[in-house]
Write a protein that holds these residues in place. Sequence first.
Motif, PDB file in Angstrom:
ATOM      1  N   ARG A 172      33.728  36.931  36.894  1.00 26.63           N
ATOM      2  CA  ARG A 172      35.470  36.410  37.197  1.00 26.63           C
ATOM      3  C   ARG A 172      35.999  36.031  36.113  1.00 26.63           C
ATOM      4  O   ARG A 172      37.305  36.042  35.877  1.00 26.63           O
ATOM      5  CB  ARG A 172      34.848  35.165  38.288  1.00 26.63           C
ATOM      6  N   TYR A 173      35.352  35.378  35.009  1.00 31.77           N
ATOM      7  CA  TYR A 173      36.042  35.186  33.900  1.00 31.77           C
ATOM      8  C   TYR A 173      36.659  36.107  33.006  1.00 31.77           C
ATOM      9  O   TYR A 173      37.750  36.272  32.931  1.00 31.77           O
ATOM     10  CB  TYR A 173      34.985  34.162  33.031  1.00 31.77           C
ATOM     11  N   CYS A 174      35.944  37.313  33.211  1.00 34.59           N
ATOM     12  CA  CYS A 174      36.273  38.375  32.440  1.00 34.59           C
ATOM     13  C   CYS A 174      37.466  38.871  32.940  1.00 34.59           C
ATOM     14  O   CYS A 174      38.570  39.381  32.270  1.00 34.59           O
ATOM     15  CB  CYS A 174      35.192  39.515  31.894  1.00 34.59           C
ATOM     16  N   ALA A 175      37.362  39.074  34.175  1.00 37.11           N
ATOM     17  CA  ALA A 175      38.462  39.695  35.119  1.00 37.11           C
ATOM     18  C   ALA A 175      39.710  39.050  35.087  1.00 37.11           C
ATOM     19  O   ALA A 175      40.802  39.602  34.693  1.00 37.11           O
ATOM     20  CB  ALA A 175      37.883  40.059  36.701  1.00 37.11           C
ATOM     21  N   ALA A 176      39.507  37.663  35.081  1.00 36.49           N
ATOM     22  CA  ALA A 176      40.769  36.782  35.043  1.00 36.49           C
ATOM     23  C   ALA A 176      41.471  36.662  33.788  1.00 36.49           C
ATOM     24  O   ALA A 176      42.517  36.652  33.524  1.00 36.49           O
ATOM     25  CB  ALA A 176      40.541  35.684  35.867  1.00 36.49           C
ATOM     26  N   GLN A 177      40.588  36.174  32.714  1.00 31.21           N
ATOM     27  CA  GLN A 177      40.920  35.685  31.403  1.00 31.21           C
ATOM     28  C   GLN A 177      41.182  36.850  30.405  1.00 31.21           C
ATOM     29  O   GLN A 177      41.856  36.745  29.694  1.00 31.21           O
ATOM     30  CB  GLN A 177      40.105  34.709  31.022  1.00 31.21           C
ATOM     31  N   ARG A 178      39.943  37.785  30.449  1.00 32.35           N
ATOM     32  CA  ARG A 178      40.130  38.810  29.495  1.00 32.35           C
ATOM     33  C   ARG A 178      40.497  40.073  29.894  1.00 32.35           C
ATOM     34  O   ARG A 178      40.470  41.060  28.979  1.00 32.35           O
ATOM     35  CB  ARG A 178      38.490  38.929  29.133  1.00 32.35           C
ATOM     36  N   LYS A 179      41.159  40.217  31.165  1.00 33.34           N
ATOM     37  CA  LYS A 179      41.622  41.304  31.851  1.00 33.34           C
ATOM     38  C   LYS A 179      40.707  42.754  31.709  1.00 33.34           C
ATOM     39  O   LYS A 179      41.152  43.782  31.595  1.00 33.34           O
ATOM     40  CB  LYS A 179      43.123  41.589  31.013  1.00 33.34           C
ATOM     41  N   THR A 180      39.434  42.278  31.875  1.00 35.22           N
ATOM     42  CA  THR A 180      38.340  43.671  31.928  1.00 35.22           C
ATOM     43  C   THR A 180      37.163  43.042  32.679  1.00 35.22           C
ATOM     44  O   THR A 180      36.951  42.048  32.513  1.00 35.22           O
ATOM     45  CB  THR A 180      38.106  44.028  30.513  1.00 35.22           C
ATOM     46  N   ASP A 181      36.821  44.182  33.240  1.00 31.57           N
ATOM     47  CA  ASP A 181      35.532  43.931  34.092  1.00 31.57           C
ATOM     48  C   ASP A 181      34.400  44.974  33.762  1.00 31.57           C
ATOM     49  O   ASP A 181      33.526  45.211  34.282  1.00 31.57           O
ATOM     50  CB  ASP A 181      35.709  43.985  35.542  1.00 31.57           C
ATOM     51  N   LYS A 182      34.369  45.506  32.697  1.00 29.21           N
ATOM     52  CA  LYS A 182      33.772  46.397  31.903  1.00 29.21           C
ATOM     53  C   LYS A 182      32.285  45.916  31.865  1.00 29.21           C
ATOM     54  O   LYS A 182      32.434  44.767  30.964  1.00 29.21           O
ATOM     55  CB  LYS A 182      34.121  47.246  30.723  1.00 29.21           C
ATOM     56  N   HIS A 183      31.281  46.161  32.304  1.00 25.83           N
ATOM     57  CA  HIS A 183      30.057  45.651  32.053  1.00 25.83           C
ATOM     58  C   HIS A 183      29.638  45.388  30.710  1.00 25.83           C
ATOM     59  O   HIS A 183      28.731  44.492  30.309  1.00 25.83           O
ATOM     60  CB  HIS A 183      28.960  45.983  32.964  1.00 25.83           C
ATOM     61  N   THR A 184      30.051  46.366  29.880  1.00 31.83           N
ATOM     62  CA  THR A 184      29.774  46.313  28.469  1.00 31.83           C
ATOM     63  C   THR A 184      30.225  45.078  27.656  1.00 31.83           C
ATOM     64  O   THR A 184      29.657  44.659  26.737  1.00 31.83           O
ATOM     65  CB  THR A 184      29.932  47.545  27.696  1.00 31.83           C
ATOM     66  N   TYR A 185      31.544  44.686  28.189  1.00 28.49           N
ATOM     67  CA  TYR A 185      32.147  43.634  27.952  1.00 28.49           C
ATOM     68  C   TYR A 185      31.258  42.467  28.154  1.00 28.49           C
ATOM     69  O   TYR A 185      31.310  41.319  27.723  1.00 28.49           O
ATOM     70  CB  TYR A 185      33.786  43.756  27.885  1.00 28.49           C
TER      71      TYR A 185
END
Length: 417
Positions: A172-185
Amino acid sequence: MNFKREKAQNYYLWDTRIENVFINEYMVSAPGDYVKVYLLASMYVEIDLPVSNESLARELNLPVEDVLQAWTYWEKCGVVRKHYPDPGNKLHYQVEFLNLREAISGGSRKKQTKSSLPEKVQSLVDDEGLRKLYSEIEKTTGRLLSGSETMAVLSWIEDYSATPEVIAYAYRYCAAQRKTDKHTYVASVVKDWAGRGFRTAEEVEAFLAETDNRHFLYKRVLKALGFTRNATEEERRLMDVWLDDWGFGIDQILDACRQTSGISNPNFKYINSILSRWAGKTSSEKKEEENVLQKVSREYKEKARRKEQEAQARREEVLAAVPRIGEIEDLCRSINVQIAQSMLSGDAAARKTVRDLKDRAAELLEEKAALLLKNNFAANYMDMWYDCLDCKDTGTQDTGLYCHCFKARLAEAEKSV
């Protein structure tokens, strides 16, 4: 009389021996990137050249986390063995390639059990909890998880002792704050949080509130300039001046960064000169300059909100009309869990199991597509519909620069003022 054979000086001309047991029993059911890691490392072992996980990652163009997960996978299969010079440091180890023919013929290979989950994973989550975690991740990302991603999530639980709650929050954090949901990130975020001992979302939120906001702003500015490194002390001092003394927000700073897009060597001094000039303007002058940009930015945010609502409405329409499609999606999630478990088991029968599961998933997806068509729904009716596929209607690219569609809309808005 002595005899010797000339050796090729260029090691690319040498041969690397790969056992047929590996090809027949392990390679087919393994994720492709994990096979690449094994083969490349085997080449270096064959020619007796030192190699690190980091160098393997660079040569294969993979995140180093994927290389670490590959060794965890191969160890579970009984293909390699990890040796830890420092038992307290589980991220630093040496890899020993095992003789597969000897292991099979001599029976020295550990017999793999068909337990549904590894023991360490079971201590943190059961089968039902894992399905709930995958379902929550899919809800966040808006897509069905692939077999390799479900396995990666399992490896985070086992290798990092990450809790499902922290993993779900990381997505949720990466999707909302980092604008990516790639599992490697997401993996790098999970690894960091688990390494800090966080077990709950509340602990993560407390940490972010205290330290992450300013650090994130630093990284965001550097990313907009095309840098992947951390900020230097002088760069942090300058950014603190922009944020604290001059009162600029992150959007204004990023707008200054975007003005360096035509410069061959963007730097902080140039951005500082832009912001210094802006800081000397009156409030009315700055407001007039920012009005058009803010207006277009609001348009994009409203568009994103509207398209999410429209996609959700279409999804609800389909599920109400064809309940079987909802059942198919649930079955696909369950199959992904089974694929990950089979891959981790290391059993010789895993290859056929994984192949059968993938075939079943493909049949279900074909059934879903047929049901959509039969009920007069387009194949992508349940997906998000974007006007611009390059930025997915966010207005910005991954580099932090404005997308071509945003620039065109901005120019259009400026002409109408």
